[in-house]
Enzyme design. Structure first.
Site, PDB file in Angstrom:
ATOM      1  CB  CYS A 119      -0.733  -0.216   1.094  1.00 25.62           C
ATOM      2  SG  CYS A 119      -2.033  -1.258   1.112  1.00 25.62           S
ATOM      3  CG  HIS A 136      -1.996   5.877  -1.435  1.00 25.99           C
ATOM      4  ND1 HIS A 136      -2.682   6.736  -1.952  1.00 25.99           N
ATOM      5  CD2 HIS A 136      -2.942   4.511  -1.674  1.00 25.99           C
ATOM      6  CE1 HIS A 136      -2.895   6.489  -2.705  1.00 25.99           C
ATOM      7  NE2 HIS A 136      -3.352   5.706  -2.947  1.00 25.99           N
ATOM      8  NE  ARG A 190      -9.461   2.109  -3.761  1.00 25.91           N
ATOM      9  CZ  ARG A 190      -9.767   2.296  -5.230  1.00 25.91           C
ATOM     10  NH1 ARG A 190     -10.154   3.418  -5.633  1.00 25.91           N
ATOM     11  NH2 ARG A 190      -8.298   1.372  -5.872  1.00 25.91           N
ATOM     12  CB  CYS A 228      -5.978  -1.085  -3.103  1.00 27.59           C
ATOM     13  SG  CYS A 228      -6.504   0.516  -3.242  1.00 27.59           S
TER      14      CYS A 228
END
Length: 265
Positions: free
Chosen positions: A174, A178, A222, A226
């Site tokens: 992740c 981000h 969501r 991802c």
């Protein structure tokens, strides 16, 4: 001296247009989103979710008005911005979707069957409408996830580890997208979720209506997408891994104002 001045001028001439182009793109996307937000179709899901909340449904023919989302039975306003949190009746830290599954079980539905249902089908459609309704009741409020209990702190630490865990054919995590400021993909800025990204950004913007497929997406969907983009196996719906990730992002977003349900491209 003259040569160095000339080189500096040329460098500035090359850098400034690039910086201006990035700023212009970001401004254009912001204007696009502002136009989309005028009449957000998520309002249709919100209205449906409110009806579902009050309607007697399921094998037991009871409503969800006795459902405790953390603020007391039937209290919806302000609940969303304090989730995920620990619930004594299930002895679990739960996010909004997993908590709604527990409440749907009280109506006689099978949580396992709903969790196994593909997004956009069957009772999953109703669940996402409920997500939109509950989230909308906290719009404009600041996130303040509780971390007083050891279970909540453990889930935060687990979510942090999952966030930075690298694997898959691309060796992604992740954090690859981000984990630091200034990253972009498909002309869009990627928020740094290792800290508070600000009001209505990242965690504070979901659930959201996706223009690209005309559906309302909750945080579970969501996160599923991802993982798809990272070429990871899909996580189990309402699994501890997804709840841990939501806990990590939610705690990092403390103080940010929720705009959910938002609207996304």
């Amino acid at each position: 001296m003259i040569r160095r001045a000339a080189v500096a001028c040329i460098a500035a001439a090359l850098v400034l247009p690039a910086a201006h182009a990035q700023t212009s793109t970001a401004d254009g996307i912001a204007q696009y989103r502002a136009l989309l937000a005028d009449g957000n179709p998520a309002e249709l899901w919100e209205a449906k979710g409110e009806l579902l909340w009050k309607q007697a449904r399921g094998p037991k023919q009871v409503s969800l008005e006795a459902c405790d989302l953390g603020k007391g039975p039937g209290v919806v306003k302000g609940a969303f911005v304090e989730l995920p949190r620990y619930f004594a009746d299930t002895k679990r830290v739960q996010d909004l979707e997993s908590r709604l599954l527990s409440c749907l079980e009280a109506q006689g539905f099978s949580a396992a069957e709903i969790a196994a249902t593909p997004f956009g089908r069957g009772e999953q459609v109703n669940l996402e409408a409920l997500v939109a309704y509950v989230a909308a009741e906290s719009k404009g409020m600041k996130f303040n996830l509780p971390q007083a209990r050891p279970e909540e702190r453990t889930m935060f630490e687990l979510g942090k580890r999952v966030f930075f865990f690298r694997a898959g054919p691309y060796d992604f995590s992740c954090a690859s997208c981000h984990g630091e400021p200034g990253k972009r993909i498909r002309l869009q800025d990627l928020p740094d979720l290792t800290k508070n990204p600000g009001d209505g950004i990242g965690f504070a913007a979901w659930p959201a209506y996706r223009v690209s497929n005309g559906e309302l997406w909750g945080m579970q969907r969501r996160l599923n997408d991802c993982y798809r983009q990272q070429r990871f196996p899909f996580p189990g719906y309402a699994s501890d891994a997804t709840i841990a990730l939501a806990t990590f992002m939610g705690v990092q977003s403390r103080g940010a104002v929720s705009i959910a349900p938002a609207i996304k491209r």
